[in-house]
Design a protein around this motif. Structure first.
Motif, PDB file in Angstrom:
ATOM      1  N   VAL A  14       0.836  -1.206   0.000  1.00 42.11           N
ATOM      2  CA  VAL A  14       0.000   0.000   0.000  1.00 42.11           C
ATOM      3  C   VAL A  14       0.870   1.255   0.000  1.00 42.11           C
ATOM      4  N   VAL A  15       1.910   1.247   0.830  1.00 43.43           N
ATOM      5  CA  VAL A  15       2.837   2.389   0.875  1.00 43.43           C
ATOM      6  C   VAL A  15       3.549   2.552  -0.473  1.00 43.43           C
ATOM      7  N   ALA A  16       3.905   1.437  -1.097  1.00 40.49           N
ATOM      8  CA  ALA A  16       4.570   1.488  -2.401  1.00 40.49           C
ATOM      9  C   ALA A  16       3.664   2.144  -3.441  1.00 40.49           C
ATOM     10  N   GLU A  17       2.366   1.838  -3.395  1.00 42.17           N
ATOM     11  CA  GLU A  17       1.422   2.456  -4.325  1.00 42.17           C
ATOM     12  C   GLU A  17       1.351   3.971  -4.100  1.00 42.17           C
ATOM     13  N   PHE A  18       1.322   4.377  -2.833  1.00 40.76           N
ATOM     14  CA  PHE A  18       1.284   5.804  -2.510  1.00 40.76           C
ATOM     15  C   PHE A  18       2.558   6.507  -2.978  1.00 40.76           C
ATOM     16  N   PHE A  19       3.695   5.933  -2.651  1.00 43.39           N
ATOM     17  CA  PHE A  19       4.980   6.553  -2.976  1.00 43.39           C
ATOM     18  C   PHE A  19       5.200   6.614  -4.488  1.00 43.39           C
ATOM     19  N   ALA A  20       4.951   5.499  -5.172  1.00 46.68           N
ATOM     20  CA  ALA A  20       5.160   5.463  -6.619  1.00 46.68           C
ATOM     21  C   ALA A  20       4.177   6.377  -7.342  1.00 46.68           C
ATOM     22  N   MET A  21       2.942   6.431  -6.850  1.00 47.65           N
ATOM     23  CA  MET A  21       1.949   7.314  -7.460  1.00 47.65           C
ATOM     24  C   MET A  21       2.361   8.775  -7.310  1.00 47.65           C
ATOM     25  N   SER A  22       2.890   9.126  -6.156  1.00 45.06           N
ATOM     26  CA  SER A  22       3.342  10.500  -5.921  1.00 45.06           C
ATOM     27  C   SER A  22       4.452  10.876  -6.896  1.00 45.06           C
ATOM     28  N   LEU A  23       5.430   9.986  -7.061  1.00 45.18           N
ATOM     29  CA  LEU A  23       6.519  10.258  -7.998  1.00 45.18           C
ATOM     30  C   LEU A  23       6.013  10.337  -9.435  1.00 45.18           C
ATOM     31  N   PHE A  24       5.119   9.417  -9.786  1.00 46.56           N
ATOM     32  CA  PHE A  24       4.558   9.407 -11.135  1.00 46.56           C
ATOM     33  C   PHE A  24       3.849  10.715 -11.446  1.00 46.56           C
ATOM     34  N   ILE A  25       3.016  11.192 -10.545  1.00 53.10           N
ATOM     35  CA  ILE A  25       2.276  12.433 -10.766  1.00 53.10           C
ATOM     36  C   ILE A  25       3.227  13.623 -10.835  1.00 53.10           C
ATOM     37  N   PHE A  26       4.180  13.657  -9.935  1.00 49.06           N
ATOM     38  CA  PHE A  26       5.112  14.794  -9.911  1.00 49.06           C
ATOM     39  C   PHE A  26       5.902  14.874 -11.212  1.00 49.06           C
ATOM     40  N   ILE A  27       6.395  13.742 -11.676  1.00 47.53           N
ATOM     41  CA  ILE A  27       7.216  13.732 -12.892  1.00 47.53           C
ATOM     42  C   ILE A  27       6.384  14.013 -14.135  1.00 47.53           C
ATOM     43  N   SER A  28       5.274  13.309 -14.286  1.00 46.92           N
ATOM     44  CA  SER A  28       4.492  13.413 -15.515  1.00 46.92           C
ATOM     45  C   SER A  28       3.797  14.764 -15.658  1.00 46.92           C
ATOM     46  N   ILE A  29       3.093  15.193 -14.619  1.00 44.60           N
ATOM     47  CA  ILE A  29       2.427  16.497 -14.712  1.00 44.60           C
ATOM     48  C   ILE A  29       3.459  17.616 -14.700  1.00 44.60           C
ATOM     49  N   SER A  55       2.827  12.690 -23.750  1.00 43.51           N
ATOM     50  CA  SER A  55       2.501  11.256 -23.800  1.00 43.51           C
ATOM     51  C   SER A  55       3.689  10.415 -23.378  1.00 43.51           C
ATOM     52  N   LEU A  56       4.869  10.758 -23.863  1.00 47.22           N
ATOM     53  CA  LEU A  56       6.077  10.023 -23.485  1.00 47.22           C
ATOM     54  C   LEU A  56       6.405  10.211 -22.009  1.00 47.22           C
ATOM     55  N   ALA A  57       6.155  11.405 -21.488  1.00 49.33           N
ATOM     56  CA  ALA A  57       6.416  11.662 -20.071  1.00 49.33           C
ATOM     57  C   ALA A  57       5.559  10.753 -19.199  1.00 49.33           C
ATOM     58  N   PHE A  58       4.286  10.648 -19.525  1.00 48.94           N
ATOM     59  CA  PHE A  58       3.395   9.784 -18.748  1.00 48.94           C
ATOM     60  C   PHE A  58       3.762   8.312 -18.940  1.00 48.94           C
ATOM     61  N   GLY A  59       4.032   7.924 -20.169  1.00 50.12           N
ATOM     62  CA  GLY A  59       4.346   6.526 -20.441  1.00 50.12           C
ATOM     63  C   GLY A  59       5.648   6.072 -19.812  1.00 50.12           C
ATOM     64  N   LEU A  60       6.693   6.869 -19.957  1.00 55.55           N
ATOM     65  CA  LEU A  60       7.997   6.489 -19.411  1.00 55.55           C
ATOM     66  C   LEU A  60       8.025   6.532 -17.889  1.00 55.55           C
ATOM     67  N   SER A  61       7.293   7.477 -17.311  1.00 50.31           N
ATOM     68  CA  SER A  61       7.264   7.538 -15.843  1.00 50.31           C
ATOM     69  C   SER A  61       6.513   6.345 -15.262  1.00 50.31           C
ATOM     70  N   ILE A  62       5.445   5.912 -15.930  1.00 53.83           N
ATOM     71  CA  ILE A  62       4.739   4.702 -15.480  1.00 53.83           C
ATOM     72  C   ILE A  62       5.650   3.482 -15.607  1.00 53.83           C
ATOM     73  N   ALA A  63       6.357   3.371 -16.727  1.00 54.36           N
ATOM     74  CA  ALA A  63       7.266   2.243 -16.926  1.00 54.36           C
ATOM     75  C   ALA A  63       8.352   2.216 -15.852  1.00 54.36           C
ATOM     76  N   THR A  64       8.880   3.390 -15.511  1.00 56.29           N
ATOM     77  CA  THR A  64       9.923   3.481 -14.489  1.00 56.29           C
ATOM     78  C   THR A  64       9.407   3.060 -13.117  1.00 56.29           C
ATOM     79  N   MET A  65       8.233   3.557 -12.755  1.00 57.15           N
ATOM     80  CA  MET A  65       7.655   3.207 -11.462  1.00 57.15           C
ATOM     81  C   MET A  65       7.259   1.736 -11.401  1.00 57.15           C
ATOM     82  N   ALA A  66       6.760   1.206 -12.527  1.00 58.25           N
ATOM     83  CA  ALA A  66       6.387  -0.214 -12.563  1.00 58.25           C
ATOM     84  C   ALA A  66       7.613  -1.098 -12.361  1.00 58.25           C
TER      85      ALA A  66
END
Length: 269
Positions: A14-29, A55-66
């Motif tokens: 659960v913490v990993a989802e919170f932390f990774a989501m925070s990084l994903f949003i910060f980087i992509s947006i 599009s690449l920012a969102f895609g690559l940040s998701i790939a990195t967090m995954a």
């Protein structure tokens, strides 16, 4: 559910989802907000934003967090993906609820931090999703459903443990699917295939106009993908008892391929 609730691994996920989501949003947006940002030191501005970059920012940040937290939580990072995996009997109801809460909180926190960092950006909407001029709610909803359907379908296919033919990087494949969804939807709705991402911007900006589209669309897309994959493309034969066991305890049985009718039987090995 009580047994899963008491496990440390569950809470780490659960913490990993919170932390990774925070990084994903910060980087992509953060990448998306970079257009025409004034640089007072040399009085220059960057070029107008283009869809490919975003599009690449969102895609690559998701790939990195995954790649970073996939082994801990599965790296859903999207309530629509979580719902698809829940309907596919890969996670429990408790895990799905907690993941969704963590994802939404992570999105709000990251967007709030970005709000402070980009406070001097004029007309800063913090990546708020909205219908483009000339696009009605029905059209926007349809775009969101299709864009999310292809994403969740990709997640289900690349993470299917029954497959032996998968090669290459699953996180990269999912990241490219996210990028593809943005290339499709960004001109119509800003691309709201991630309800938590849309929720974070709406909360911080305080604008919930047409916000329902960015929940209903992805939810319908995720449900459709799970039904199509599990009952048409790669069907499983399992009774209600097996499914209820997964939804309540989170214990996923392994699957065997029944060669007679190419259906997948749920059988513990």
């Amino acid at each position: 559910m009580a047994s899963e609730f008491k496990k440390m691994a569950f809470w780490r996920a659960v913490v990993a989802e919170f932390f990774a989501m925070s990084l994903f949003i910060f980087i992509s947006i953060g990448c998306a907000l970079g257009f025409q940002f004034p640089v007072s030191a040399n009085k220059t501005t960057t070029p107008v934003q283009d869809n490919v970059k975003v599009s690449l920012a969102f895609g690559l940040s998701i790939a990195t967090m995954a790649q970073s937290v996939g082994h801990i939580s599965g790296a859903h990072l999207n309530p629509a993906v979580t719902l698809g995996l829940l309907l596919s009997c890969q996670i429990s109801i408790l895990r799905a609820v907690m993941y969704t809460i963590a994802q939404c909180l992570g999105a709000v926190v990251a967007t709030a931090i970005l709000s402070g960092i980009t406070s001097s950006l004029p007309n800063n909407s913090l990546g708020l999703n909205a219908l483009a001029e000339g696009v009605n709610s029905g059209q926007g909803l349809g775009i969101e459903i299709i864009a999310t359907l292809q994403l969740v379908l990709c997640v289900l296919a690349t993470t299917d443990r029954r497959r032996t033919d998968v090669s290459g990087s699953a996180p990269l494949a999912i990241g490219l699917s996210v990028a593809l969804g943005h290339l499709l939807a960004i001109d119509y709705t800003g691309c709201g295939i991630n309800p938590a991402r849309s929720f974070g911007s709406a909360v911080v900006v305080g604008d919930f106009k047409n916000h329902w589209i960015f929940w209903v669309g992805p939810i319908l897309g995720g449900v459709s993908a799970a039904l199509v994959y599990d009952f048409i493309l790669a069907p499983r034969s399992c009774d209600v008892t097996d499914r209820m066991k997964v939804w309540t305890s989170g214990q996923v049985e392994e699957y065997d391929l029944d060669a007679d009718d190419s259906r997948v039987e749920m059988k513990p090995k």
